[in-house]
Design an enzyme around this catalytic site. Structure first.
Site, mmCIF file in Angstrom:
data_model
loop_
_atom_site.group_PDB
_atom_site.id
_atom_site.type_symbol
_atom_site.label_atom_id
_atom_site.label_comp_id
_atom_site.label_asym_id
_atom_site.label_seq_id
_atom_site.Cartn_x
_atom_site.Cartn_y
_atom_site.Cartn_z
ATOM 1 N N TYR A 95 7.480 6.823 16.404
ATOM 2 C CA TYR A 95 6.464 7.516 17.197
ATOM 3 C C TYR A 95 5.547 8.226 16.198
ATOM 4 C CZ TYR A 95 4.763 10.167 21.294
ATOM 5 O OH TYR A 95 4.004 10.715 22.303
ATOM 6 N N ARG A 148 -8.773 4.483 22.063
ATOM 7 C CA ARG A 148 -8.665 5.810 21.418
ATOM 8 C C ARG A 148 -7.208 6.032 21.023
ATOM 9 N NH1 ARG A 148 -6.954 10.542 21.626
ATOM 10 N NH2 ARG A 148 -5.761 10.050 23.495
ATOM 11 N N LYS A 166 6.120 4.196 22.956
ATOM 12 C CA LYS A 166 6.348 5.101 24.083
ATOM 13 C C LYS A 166 7.552 4.661 24.905
ATOM 14 C CE LYS A 166 2.784 8.056 24.043
ATOM 15 N NZ LYS A 166 2.838 9.509 24.220
ATOM 16 N N GLU A 238 -2.233 5.212 28.589
ATOM 17 C CA GLU A 238 -2.062 5.748 27.242
ATOM 18 C C GLU A 238 -3.257 5.389 26.357
ATOM 19 O OE1 GLU A 238 -0.065 8.251 25.079
ATOM 20 O OE2 GLU A 238 0.983 7.422 26.806
ATOM 21 N N ASP A 239 -3.853 6.395 25.739
ATOM 22 C CA ASP A 239 -4.879 6.216 24.714
ATOM 23 C C ASP A 239 -6.102 5.445 25.190
ATOM 24 O OD1 ASP A 239 -3.270 7.679 23.146
ATOM 25 O OD2 ASP A 239 -2.780 6.120 21.704
ATOM 26 N N ASP A 261 -0.776 10.057 30.185
ATOM 27 C CA ASP A 261 0.030 10.894 29.302
ATOM 28 C C ASP A 261 -0.828 11.766 28.403
ATOM 29 O OD1 ASP A 261 2.605 11.693 28.199
ATOM 30 O OD2 ASP A 261 1.983 10.623 26.399
ATOM 31 N N ASP A 262 -1.980 11.271 27.968
ATOM 32 C CA ASP A 262 -2.844 12.052 27.090
ATOM 33 C C ASP A 262 -3.401 13.277 27.807
ATOM 34 O OD1 ASP A 262 -2.784 10.126 24.844
ATOM 35 O OD2 ASP A 262 -3.805 8.842 26.280
ATOM 36 N N ASN A 401 -2.809 14.686 16.527
ATOM 37 C CA ASN A 401 -2.023 13.658 15.849
ATOM 38 C C ASN A 401 -2.959 12.647 15.194
ATOM 39 O OD1 ASN A 401 0.737 14.343 16.429
ATOM 40 N ND2 ASN A 401 0.320 13.838 18.555
#
Length: 568
Positions: A95, A148, A166, A238-239, A261-262, A401
């Site tokens: 991760y 992203r 994930k 995600e992203d 999740d972001d 991150n």
């Protein structure tokens, strides 16, 4: 010859991919693989030792990532046994931060596809593509379009490393069986010119498709997943880039079982850290003034959940919003500033425009600063010293991150505040020892504290629509698990070594909330929710194989010829 080759290949797959040398003599004889393995019998404990010795020989974290992913392909149960043997050691590899580097190098390290690749050219046929996935009982899907990735930008198809990582944590940290998890890459192209020119790039070689064609792809994907796997199949976004993340969450949250999740996972883990910090400052959430460095998905998600927490304390919503300020690439977000999105307008206040974060901090004198813009070093020495000058216990969260994008380091925070800073980060930092001998263990605001437990709780009681209150419930439950000893050591989160237990407790709390508020569709309601959660969890113990027939079918052994029984 072909028949023999197929049989032999199947046998070798069975030997290597299931248990390797852990097969007993009886199993080897019954399965017809006696002689295809060395004569020694090596149990999983010894296999674990072998993996750890090989792991220690790797040169760097990317090599370690490749090694662990290879193990996941070869022996899934052993892979998860390795992760659970020391979660704190291996999570930074599979991760953040290593997964970011792995995504950047995905074409170079690519060995075997994991997950499902759906492209813009599959419009009209997504249901058929889903049929190609061998598992029919899918409970959780993690999907990205790669635009992203962490703080690294558009990595296109290389972003597949994120859903894979994930969902590995869904199993390692939350106990969800891996066969019930599906990583998905929606490849609509990339605007990354470097990737488009890279001969190793594995995705579509054209610019990103946007507009109606993109929306049609997403609509078809969401419907196809829910049609095949059920309306209670969780779809985790995600992203995705800001331009799509907010609107897709708004569009789908009341139609499907989905969350981003972001936006929401990051919000929950950040708010959990703030709630834990309140136990140190002996204050309430509504007592604080918070400045965000960044105004994207993460900032908006955290800000919304903070306002919910403040409202729960009794503060009016308008007053809650006044306590939250945001700084983006153009400076302080204030009323009347040009080109503000709808989301940013909610947190725009009457105030002169200011461009520099240092000036904003000196002017507003916040009690907490939260960095989520992936601007390395944004929390300068001056900012940290200023925070310490007008706060006895300044709250400083550097949540971006990977580690290279962190707003400040743990050492900078603790040193410049003389140990008074309350620190959390998105990526892990080593413990910090001050000149006076005090040692601090930085709290990592890792989304892995949230999404595995939330996912397990949602799927365990078949929730069909994921509300914001579920994430506030998760944040409160996580903060409650932080002990006084943790706080004294500088931790705002439980040790990562306890994350499996943390996830199970969060799942139980979410189930209790879901049944109390009529969100759960599983009937009858389990009387012992903890036992129900435990019954769903994945075991890393090897299965026992019993062959019902020694007759090999024409092509290979069929599913009815081999039965698996869990070894007790």
């Amino acid at each position: 010859f072909l028949h023999c080759s197929k049989k032999f290949c199947w046998l070798m797959v069975l030997c290597v991919f299931l248990q390797g040398m852990a097969f007993s003599l009886e199993e080897r004889l019954q399965l017809g693989i006696h002689g295809l393995l060395p004569p020694c019998f090596i149990n999983q404990d010894v296999q674990l030792l072998r993996v750890l010795k090989n792991y220690d020989m790797k040169r760097d974290d990317l090599d370690r990532y490749v090694f662990l992913m290879g193990l996941q392909d070869r022996n899934e149960k052993l892979f998860y046994r390795v992760l659970l043997s020391d979660v704190e050691r291996f999570m930074p590899i599979i991760y953040t931060p290593t997964v970011g580097l792995a995504c950047q190098q995905y074409g170079l390290i690519f060995r075997k596809p994991r997950g499902l690749f759906i492209t813009i050219h599959d419009r009209g046929h997504i249901a058929s593509v889903l049929q190609n996935w061998p598992e029919k009982d899918i409970r959780a899907v993690c999907v990205t379009d790669g635009e992203r990735i962490l703080g690294l930008g558009d990595l296109g198809c290389y972003g597949m490393g994120i859903p894979v990582g994930k969902l590995a944590l869904y199993t390692a940290c939350g106990g969800m069986p891996p066969q019930q998890c599906l990583p998905v890459m929606l490849d609509v192209g990339t605007d990354n010119e470097t990737l488009l020119k890279d001969p190793l790039y594995i995705g579509l070689r054209h610019k990103r498709v946007r507009g109606q064609a993109y929306d049609d792809l997403l609509d078809e994907f969401m419907k196809a997943v829910s049609d095949r796997y059920g309306m209670d199949c969780l779809i985790q976004f995600e992203d995705f880039a800001n331009v799509n993340a907010f609107r897709l969450l708004t569009k789908y949250r009341n139609q499907y079982c989905t969350f981003n999740d972001d936006i929401q996972g990051t919000a929950a883990v950040a708010v959990a850290g703030l709630l834990a910090a309140l136990r140190i400052t002996k204050s309430k959430m509504c007592d604080h003034t918070i400045v965000f460095q960044g105004a994207g998905e993460a900032a908006m998600g955290i800000a919304e959940l903070i306002t919910m927490a403040m409202e729960k304390e009794g503060l009016a919503k308008d007053e809650c919003l006044k306590k939250i300020w945001m700084v983006d690439s153009k400076g302080l977000i204030v009323k009347g500033r040009d080109h503000l999105t709808h989301e940013k307008e909610r947190f725009a206040h009457d105030h002169p425009h200011m461009k520099k974060l240092e000036d904003v901090i000196q002017e507003l004198k916040p009690t907490a600063i939260i960095g989520v813009a992936a601007v390395a070093g944004a929390f300068s020495e001056q900012i940290i010293r200023d925070m310490a000058s007008f706060n006895e216990r300044p709250i400083i969260f550097a949540l971006s991150n990977p580690t290279s994008k962190a707003e400040c380091t743990a050492e900078q925070c603790y040193t410049l505040t003389e140990g008074r800073g309350i620190f959390a980060s998105g990526s892990p930092f080593d413990p910090v020892t001050l000149p006076d001998g005090r040692m601090f263990y930085p709290g990592q605001g890792n989304n892995a504290y949230i999404f595995p437990g939330v996912g397990l709780g949602i799927t365990a009681c078949a929730i069909q629509h994921v509300t914001e209150e579920i994430f506030l419930t998760a944040a409160e439950a996580l903060a409650h698990l932080v002990t006084e000893k943790d706080l004294a050591e500088g931790r705002l989160y439980p040790p990562l070594s306890s994350i499996r237990d943390v996830s199970l407790k969060l799942a139980v709390k979410i189930m209790e909330y879901a049944y109390e508020h009529n969100l759960a569709t599983l009937r009858p309601e389990p009387s012992d929710k903890q036992a129900h959660i435990h019954s769903l969890c994945y075991s890393t113990d090897y299965d026992e194989f019993v062959v019902d027939s020694y007759r090999w079918p024409e092509d290979s052994v069929s599913a009815t010829d081999v039965q698996c029984h869990h070894k007790m």
